[in-house]
Design a protein around this motif. Sequence first.
Motif, PDB file in Angstrom:
ATOM      1  N   LEU A  43       1.077  -1.304  -0.017  1.00 27.12           N
ATOM      2  CA  LEU A  43       0.084   0.043   0.134  1.00 27.12           C
ATOM      3  C   LEU A  43       0.883   1.169   0.073  1.00 27.12           C
ATOM      4  CD1 LEU A  43      -2.749  -0.701   2.630  1.00 27.12           C
ATOM      5  CD2 LEU A  43      -3.000  -0.959   0.092  1.00 27.12           C
ATOM      6  N   THR A  44       0.618   2.240  -0.874  1.00 28.38           N
ATOM      7  CA  THR A  44       1.246   3.570  -0.859  1.00 28.38           C
ATOM      8  C   THR A  44       0.113   4.482  -1.065  1.00 28.38           C
ATOM      9  OG1 THR A  44       1.506   3.325  -3.369  1.00 28.38           O
ATOM     10  CG2 THR A  44       3.318   2.629  -1.767  1.00 28.38           C
ATOM     11  N   PRO A  45       0.432   5.785  -0.787  1.00 25.10           N
ATOM     12  CA  PRO A  45      -0.766   6.782  -1.107  1.00 25.10           C
ATOM     13  C   PRO A  45      -1.100   6.867  -2.670  1.00 25.10           C
ATOM     14  CG  PRO A  45       0.816   7.582   0.280  1.00 25.10           C
ATOM     15  CD  PRO A  45       1.514   6.478  -0.088  1.00 25.10           C
ATOM     16  N   GLY A  46      -2.191   6.635  -2.987  1.00 28.01           N
ATOM     17  CA  GLY A  46      -2.754   6.573  -4.311  1.00 28.01           C
ATOM     18  C   GLY A  46      -3.276   5.232  -4.672  1.00 28.01           C
ATOM     19  N   THR A  47      -2.791   4.109  -3.934  1.00 25.71           N
ATOM     20  CA  THR A  47      -3.376   2.970  -4.146  1.00 25.71           C
ATOM     21  C   THR A  47      -4.540   2.840  -4.330  1.00 25.71           C
ATOM     22  OG1 THR A  47      -1.458   1.856  -2.963  1.00 25.71           O
ATOM     23  CG2 THR A  47      -3.256   0.454  -3.537  1.00 25.71           C
ATOM     24  N   THR A  48      -5.569   2.297  -5.518  1.00 29.17           N
ATOM     25  CA  THR A  48      -7.016   2.378  -5.265  1.00 29.17           C
ATOM     26  C   THR A  48      -7.527   0.804  -5.784  1.00 29.17           C
ATOM     27  OG1 THR A  48      -6.560   4.560  -6.238  1.00 29.17           O
ATOM     28  CG2 THR A  48      -8.659   3.458  -6.829  1.00 29.17           C
ATOM     29  N   ILE A  62     -23.688  -1.002  -3.534  1.00 27.66           N
ATOM     30  CA  ILE A  62     -22.889  -0.157  -4.688  1.00 27.66           C
ATOM     31  C   ILE A  62     -21.557  -0.398  -4.796  1.00 27.66           C
ATOM     32  CG2 ILE A  62     -25.102   1.416  -4.285  1.00 27.66           C
ATOM     33  CD1 ILE A  62     -23.110   3.313  -2.770  1.00 27.66           C
ATOM     34  N   GLN A  63     -21.201   0.208  -6.032  1.00 26.02           N
ATOM     35  CA  GLN A  63     -19.686   0.241  -6.464  1.00 26.02           C
ATOM     36  C   GLN A  63     -19.134   1.481  -5.953  1.00 26.02           C
ATOM     37  OE1 GLN A  63     -18.200   0.712 -10.484  1.00 26.02           O
ATOM     38  NE2 GLN A  63     -17.877  -1.592 -10.179  1.00 26.02           N
ATOM     39  N   ASN A  64     -17.964   1.108  -5.160  1.00 23.24           N
ATOM     40  CA  ASN A  64     -17.063   2.202  -4.588  1.00 23.24           C
ATOM     41  C   ASN A  64     -15.798   2.176  -5.036  1.00 23.24           C
ATOM     42  OD1 ASN A  64     -18.976   3.085  -2.044  1.00 23.24           O
ATOM     43  ND2 ASN A  64     -19.234   1.112  -2.581  1.00 23.24           N
ATOM     44  N   THR A  65     -15.138   3.351  -5.067  1.00 22.85           N
ATOM     45  CA  THR A  65     -13.649   3.131  -5.296  1.00 22.85           C
ATOM     46  C   THR A  65     -12.777   3.791  -3.922  1.00 22.85           C
ATOM     47  OG1 THR A  65     -14.154   3.958  -7.548  1.00 22.85           O
ATOM     48  CG2 THR A  65     -11.831   4.426  -6.708  1.00 22.85           C
ATOM     49  N   MET A  66     -12.088   2.914  -3.434  1.00 24.10           N
ATOM     50  CA  MET A  66     -11.610   3.230  -2.429  1.00 24.10           C
ATOM     51  C   MET A  66      -9.956   3.186  -2.561  1.00 24.10           C
ATOM     52  SD  MET A  66     -12.502   0.043   0.298  1.00 24.10           S
ATOM     53  CE  MET A  66     -11.954   0.714   1.688  1.00 24.10           C
ATOM     54  N   LYS A  67      -9.528   4.591  -2.091  1.00 28.12           N
ATOM     55  CA  LYS A  67      -8.176   5.041  -2.371  1.00 28.12           C
ATOM     56  C   LYS A  67      -7.277   5.471  -1.269  1.00 28.12           C
ATOM     57  CE  LYS A  67      -7.121   9.138  -3.640  1.00 28.12           C
ATOM     58  NZ  LYS A  67      -7.016  10.424  -4.495  1.00 28.12           N
ATOM     59  N   VAL A  68      -5.982   4.959  -0.852  1.00 24.79           N
ATOM     60  CA  VAL A  68      -5.250   5.312   0.112  1.00 24.79           C
ATOM     61  C   VAL A  68      -4.720   6.871  -0.038  1.00 24.79           C
ATOM     62  CG1 VAL A  68      -2.869   4.859   1.512  1.00 24.79           C
ATOM     63  CG2 VAL A  68      -4.336   3.163   0.465  1.00 24.79           C
ATOM     64  N   ASN A  69      -4.954   7.537   1.011  1.00 26.45           N
ATOM     65  CA  ASN A  69      -4.794   9.152   0.812  1.00 26.45           C
ATOM     66  C   ASN A  69      -3.682   9.342   1.604  1.00 26.45           C
ATOM     67  OD1 ASN A  69      -7.006   9.901  -0.613  1.00 26.45           O
ATOM     68  ND2 ASN A  69      -8.021  10.944   1.043  1.00 26.45           N
ATOM     69  N   ILE A  70      -3.525   9.022   2.706  1.00 27.21           N
ATOM     70  CA  ILE A  70      -2.168   9.213   3.426  1.00 27.21           C
ATOM     71  C   ILE A  70      -1.677   8.079   4.327  1.00 27.21           C
ATOM     72  CG2 ILE A  70      -1.394  10.741   5.668  1.00 27.21           C
ATOM     73  CD1 ILE A  70      -3.904  12.801   5.269  1.00 27.21           C
ATOM     74  N   MET A  71      -0.286   8.069   4.386  1.00 25.74           N
ATOM     75  CA  MET A  71       0.424   6.920   5.112  1.00 25.74           C
ATOM     76  C   MET A  71       1.573   7.648   5.807  1.00 25.74           C
ATOM     77  SD  MET A  71       0.352   3.577   2.728  1.00 25.74           S
ATOM     78  CE  MET A  71       0.970   2.565   3.875  1.00 25.74           C
ATOM     79  N   LYS A  72       1.522   7.817   7.064  1.00 20.06           N
ATOM     80  CA  LYS A  72       2.493   8.610   7.864  1.00 20.06           C
ATOM     81  C   LYS A  72       2.886   7.623   8.661  1.00 20.06           C
ATOM     82  CE  LYS A  72       3.867  12.950   9.707  1.00 20.06           C
ATOM     83  NZ  LYS A  72       3.198  14.158  10.167  1.00 20.06           N
TER      84      LYS A  72
END
Length: 151
Positions: A43-48, A62-72
């Motif tokens: 996983l990295t920021p932007g992984t979708t 329903i269909q959803n798009t999940m995205k990693v925003n922040i990884m600190k």
Amino acid sequence: MVLRTDTLSYKYRYRALKSELYRTLISEQLKYFQRTDKSIQVLTPGTTIVANLQTKMHQLVIQNTMKVNIMKADDTFQLETQQPSGKIIQTYKFDTERSGAKILVYSEQNVFESNRNQMNFMIFGLMYKYFYNRGVRKRMRYLDDLAQSVE
């Protein structure tokens, strides 16, 4: 961390080492993403991913798009879930209470496209809070126990 009226939040006092709990959280999220897309190795920021999820208010799938925003590392992990009616921003934030207790704050900010849906959520959110807290507490205990088992 200032929370808005469209945000549900839960504070959990954890016992594991912060670094182990963060690593466990990321590992569990990676497994979740891999169930939908086996090609994801890290996983990295932007992984979708695109996943079918059930809505809270209408119990529809329903269909959803999940995205990693922040990884600190050892601090913050944030996901954004886009759905037809708006988005949900889920944040795990490590913090310390005034007493010195280590806490992991989990929050969900719900942003809807229509004002009507936003108002409905605020009303529904008051009733949903009990079930939300119970579910989040169970998830946090699971992560904490898992992190402690590898220390």
